[in-house]
Scaffold this active site. Structure first.
Site, PDB file in Angstrom:
ATOM      1  CE1 TYR A   2      -3.243  -2.804   0.118  1.00 25.20           C
ATOM      2  CE2 TYR A   2      -3.664  -2.331   2.422  1.00 25.20           C
ATOM      3  CZ  TYR A   2      -3.934  -3.067   1.283  1.00 25.20           C
ATOM      4  OH  TYR A   2      -4.886  -4.057   1.311  1.00 25.20           O
ATOM      5  CB  SER A   3       1.113   4.314  -0.374  1.00 26.13           C
ATOM      6  OG  SER A   3       1.451   5.576  -0.901  1.00 26.13           O
TER       7      SER A   3
END
Length: 338
Positions: free
Chosen positions: A57-58
């Site tokens: 995530y990111s």
């Protein structure tokens, strides 16, 4: 807030889990730290003690933001349940993805560093890995637990036969089994009720569904078939007449109960066998309001039947399989990076 056991373990988690995929800066819909902090604060103040993220995530920013927020808010580590994941590529080049021993061992240490903790409570495999022997994955994950870097193991979307192979192999080898399954499950996508959910109930594996509001579709502010309703994994989905019929039934039921569609949709999910805690994605603290109310507003059997009546079967979303064009197995390194 109500608390239940995490699957068949003795650890207690809130009936709702805060999903942290929106934390980061790699996409225009994601939130930097200053905007993420109020969401973590609101969740903690409401009694949510269960937080889910992933290394991908990111590109690690989500883990960093969550870890920093928990520390800044002085949230007790001994009462908090932190979950993260491994599998999806974290960069280009060999050994940067998948469920090999090498990648798992590298990834758990990197996740712990980003989160700023000595261990995670739940370490999850993000998908099934066609390229790595199941035994190698099971033994590596078990070693992570034995080293004290994770307390429990979990899995995310895959086919039920694949998850059953992981469960059987862990049992046969005398290794730690999976405590949870994070699957795609909501009122407008119920294919998991065919095989995965019954398997998990029988095996004592807790369900922690992702996308419980179908990317906002079940919040009542989108129509089936619109562009916003088909973003991300929902592309080319939720545009059937049957999907709109589910939304119509939900809107009518919510109006009769004097609550929002989001509240009714989460109440429905909380009523389903095996569900421990739906994972809520939020980009505003206010997005937690309706789900929180759902914890204390159960549906009757008649209301559940009415909501479920319009549903029609559809193809699977979320699991990955062999490439239909080549027949070759999908490798983790070919998965899209978030």
């Amino acid at each position: 807030m109500e608390y239940v056991n995490l699957g068949s373990t003795g650890t207690e988690v809130s009936r709702l889990c805060l999903g942290c995929m929106s934390f980061g800066t790699t996409a225009d819909w994601m939130l930097p730290y200053d905007d993420s902090l109020p969401i973590v604060r609101a969740a903690a103040e409401a009694g949510i003690n269960f937080f889910d993220t992933a290394d991908v995530y990111s590109r690690g920013q989500s883990e960093e933001i969550l870890g920093r927020a928990l520390k800044e808010l002085n949230i007790r580590r001994d009462e908090t349940v932190i979950a993260t994941k491994v599998f999806v590529p974290m960069g280009r080049g060999p050994n940067r993805a998948g469920l090999s021993r090498k990648h798992i061992m590298q990834s758990i240490d990197a996740s712990l560093k980003r989160l700023g903790v000595d261990y995670v409570d739940l370490y999850q495999i993000h998908r099934f890995d066609y390229a790595t022997p199941i035994e190698e994955t099971i033994e590596a994950l078990d070693d992570v637990v034995r080293a004290g870097k994770a307390l429990y193991l979990g899995a995310s979307s895959m086919f039920a036969y694949q998850f059953s192979r992981y469960l059987h192999t862990a049992g046969a080898l005398g290794r730690n089994r999976f405590a949870t399954m994070q699957n795609h499950y909501n009122l407008v996508y119920r294919e998991e009720e065919r095989e995965m959910n019954p398997l998990c109930v029988e095996e004592g594996v807790g369900l922690i569904p992702w996308s419980p509001l179908a990317g906002g579709l079940l919040a009542g502010n989108r129509a089936a078939g619109t562009k916003r309703a088909q973003s991300g994994l929902n592309r080319d989905r939720f545009k059937r007449d049957a999907d709109q019929a589910v939304l119509d039934a939900l809107a009518k039921m919510a109006a009769e109960r004097g609550e929002s569609p989001a509240q009714t949709a989460i109440a429905w999910l909380l009523s389903k066998p095996g569900v421990t805690a739906p994972i809520l994605g939020a980009t505003k603290a206010s997005h937690l309001g309706a789900p929180l109310k759902a914890v204390g507003s159960p549906l009757s059997a008649e209301e559940i039947a009415t909501l479920e009546a319009p549903y029609e079967a559809q193809s699977v979303i979320g699991a990955i399989g062999p490439d239909a064009s080549t027949g070759r197995e999908v490798r983790a390194s070919s998965m899209p990076k978030r």
